[in-house]
Enzyme design. Structure first.
Site, PDB file in Angstrom:
ATOM      1  N   ASP A   1      -4.961  -8.105  -3.418  1.00  0.00           N
ATOM      2  CA  ASP A   1      -5.250  -7.877  -1.997  1.00  0.00           C
ATOM      3  C   ASP A   1      -6.559  -8.510  -1.551  1.00  0.00           C
ATOM      4  O   ASP A   1      -6.623  -9.707  -1.314  1.00  0.00           O
ATOM      5  CB  ASP A   1      -5.209  -6.362  -1.723  1.00  0.00           C
TER       6      ASP A   1
ATOM      7  N   HIS B   1       0.834  -1.216   0.000  1.00  0.00           N
ATOM      8  CA  HIS B   1       0.000   0.000   0.000  1.00  0.00           C
ATOM      9  C   HIS B   1       0.868   1.266   0.000  1.00  0.00           C
ATOM     10  O   HIS B   1       0.946   1.952  -0.994  1.00  0.00           O
ATOM     11  CB  HIS B   1      -1.004   0.052   1.161  1.00  0.00           C
TER      12      HIS B   1
END
Ligand code: ZN
Length: 454
Positions: free
Chosen positions: A328, A277
């Protein structure tokens, strides 16, 4: 030896795909990659192409999905009632986690990894923290959940880097794990390492890696233990980093610094580390990541889904952080979408176009991801590399009329027609050859959500 004839193939160091490329492999490795047309006369192979498998469309190297939580796939389409935010999403995710055991997880992950294979993903990094039984009691085999994931990837025909994740605390302040989180915990980092040391899958398709869930879940004084374990074993280390501003705020309140600074001070950053991220880094954080050559894995469709924000991706790449991509939460499994989102999100952020070239997007989706997952021998169509071939049709309603160089701006996962992993066909004609999709996905998700929907 197996031979394929690609209508177009994207070769290393080429700004755009090359037409009519003969690709040969033996024992899962590429032995020759030969353009048959071009400036000179056709090469010797042309007259003996009868046995070559034709690959109409554009063939690219295998796509690497550097960040996955397979079980989150069961949440797809279930989290949008009312005004759910990241934290309410997390509550629902915990509810699904509570229902998984090694058998239901094998069935679910097998179907999810097969969905990934259908999307052209030949290697996945599974950020795995659902280690133990209800209440945190270890299974008879304390690595039973890991073993289920290894078996699931084998069934689906893709490679796996099992990023065994240390998840030890319920907050930056070191609060104990509670409720569903207790299944994630090993007590402390030494006991985490002892459990992982006892897990030695010999299968060719799997490699191990380590992960620190986040600075929320591993106390500062134990960060170096996990990082040291990965370093001693020469394995990749991944960590969720600054996905939400709340993590930055909590870290500043407890430690007086950003999460990136905390990781740097405890020896976590470096070229074998991937920060996942990095949506809310400070300018100093960007420099720390880049100077240490720490990799950054961006997960745009999840960051979009969870309202995380848009990270300074171009700036991080320019500062020295190689990029990779992850699906993810698996709300979307489509690395073409993730790749073009790098460019599209920068456009929204800066109100300018032209931040990433098509070759950079291809590299991020292929060689960048494989490198982050410890497979330095995959991600390029070159002699000696693993024989991973992903073919995208250029005659669908989405891709018709699109020049091959524009494929990453037009194609979706649904345009993948053929996938070869380590020389073995896994997807042909847009169908997975061994896993019955979508039936298996539907059944596996029903098994872990039945109570949720009732
Ligand atoms: Zn994640």
């Amino acid at each position: 030896m197996t031979r394929w004839l690609a209508e177009y193939a994207w070769l290393p160091d080429r700004a755009e795909p090359t037409r009519d490329v003969l690709i040969e492999a033996t024992d899962g490795r590429l032995t020759a990659v030969t353009p048959l047309t071009g400036d000179g006369p056709p090469t010797a192979g042309v007259e003996v192409l009868g046995d070559a498998v034709r690959l109409p469309g554009l063939t690219v190297p295998g796509l690497a999905n550097a960040h996955s939580h397979a079980f989150h796939r069961a949440l797809r389409g279930r989290t949008h009632d009312g005004r759910g935010d990241f934290w309410s999403w997390r509550s629902l995710m915990y509810a699904i986690a509570t229902r998984l055991d090694p058998d239901t997880y094998l069935a679910l992950a097998r179907a999810v990894y097969a969905e990934m294979a259908l999307a052209g993903i030949t290697c996945v990094g599974e950020f795995h923290y659902l280690h133990h039984g209800p209440g945190g009691t270890p299974y008879d085999d304390p690595n039973a959940m890991s073993a289920a994931l290894v078996e699931a990837a084998a069934h689906a025909g893709i490679r796996l880097t099992l990023l065994d994740t240390a998840y030890l605390a319920g907050g930056v302040d070191g609060a104990p794990l509670t409720g569903p989180q207790r299944r994630f915990g090993d007590g402390d980092a030494l006991r985490w390492a002892a459990r992982v040391d006892a897990f030695g899958p010999a299968d060719e398709h799997v490699r191990l890696g380590a992960a620190i869930h986040s600075v929320r879940a591993v106390p500062a004084e134990q960060l170096a233990t996990v990082a040291g374990w990965a370093d001693r074993n020469g394995l990749p280390l991944h960590v969720h980093l600054s996905e939400q501003p709340a993590e930055n705020d909590a870290c500043r309140a407890v430690h007086g610094c950003t999460p990136t600074r905390l990781l740097a001070d405890h020896g976590v950053l470096g070229p074998h580390t991937t920060a996942v991220h990095a949506t809310h880094p400070t300018a100093a954080d960007v420099a720390l990541l880049g100077d240490s050559r720490t990799r950054v894995c961006v997960c745009p469709t999840t960051e979009r889904d969870l309202a995380d924000g848009v990270g300074p991706v171009r700036r991080m790449a320019d500062a020295g952080s190689p990029l990779s991509l992850g699906s993810d939460s698996n709300a979307v499994v489509d690395l073409f979408e993730e790749a073009r989102a790098l460019e599209m999100d920068e456009r929204l952020r800066t109100r300018r176009r032209g931040h990433f070239t098509p070759v950079e997007l291809l590299g991020t989706a292929t060689v960048g991801g494989h490198a982050a997952l410890g497979w330095g021998d995959a991600g390029r169509l070159a002699v000696g590399q693993r024989a991973d071939l992903v073919t995208v049709r250029l005659d669908s309603a989405r891709t018709a009329g699109v020049p091959p160089v524009g494929a990453f701006f037009a194609a979706t996962a649904a345009d993948v027609t053929s996938v070869v992993v380590d020389g073995r066909p896994v997807v042909d004609g847009g169908r997975h050859l061994t896993v019955d999709l979508p039936t298996e996905l539907r059944d596996a998700i029903a098994a872990v959500t039945a109570k949720e929907d009732s």
